[in-house]
Design a protein around this motif. Sequence first.
Motif: not given
Length: 124
Positions: A69-72, A75-76, A82-83
């Motif tokens: 994950f980059s730039g997140m 919470d993002q 979760e999705a």
Amino acid sequence: MGQTILEFRMDPAKHGLITSVCKAQGIRLVQVDRRDYRQKLGALAGISGFAKEKTVYEGPELPAEMLVFSGMNSDQVDAFLEAYRGGGLPKVNLKAVLTPSNICWNVQQLFLELMNEHRNFGER
């Protein structure tokens, strides 16, 4: 470069779900080709100041799936996970967030670190 997820060696069904979640949440998804496993993670994520090098990885495919994950923010990342879990597919065990500590690592370095962490976590 905004929110980006780097995807490595993903099962086709998982890739489909990840693609759908990314589109719904406005996240750029990059499927990293095995030939790029020597590239720095910052270059693969499109981070300013990181250019792709003229090197090609010719070794074996990673033995497990991995997401970066980059730039997140947390919470993002949590919203994405979760999705993804809502899709009912098995989880992806190896996940990392791009940090100042690992942004200059190549794919193989991160993979080995995550495998060690996963093994150590499993022994607790």
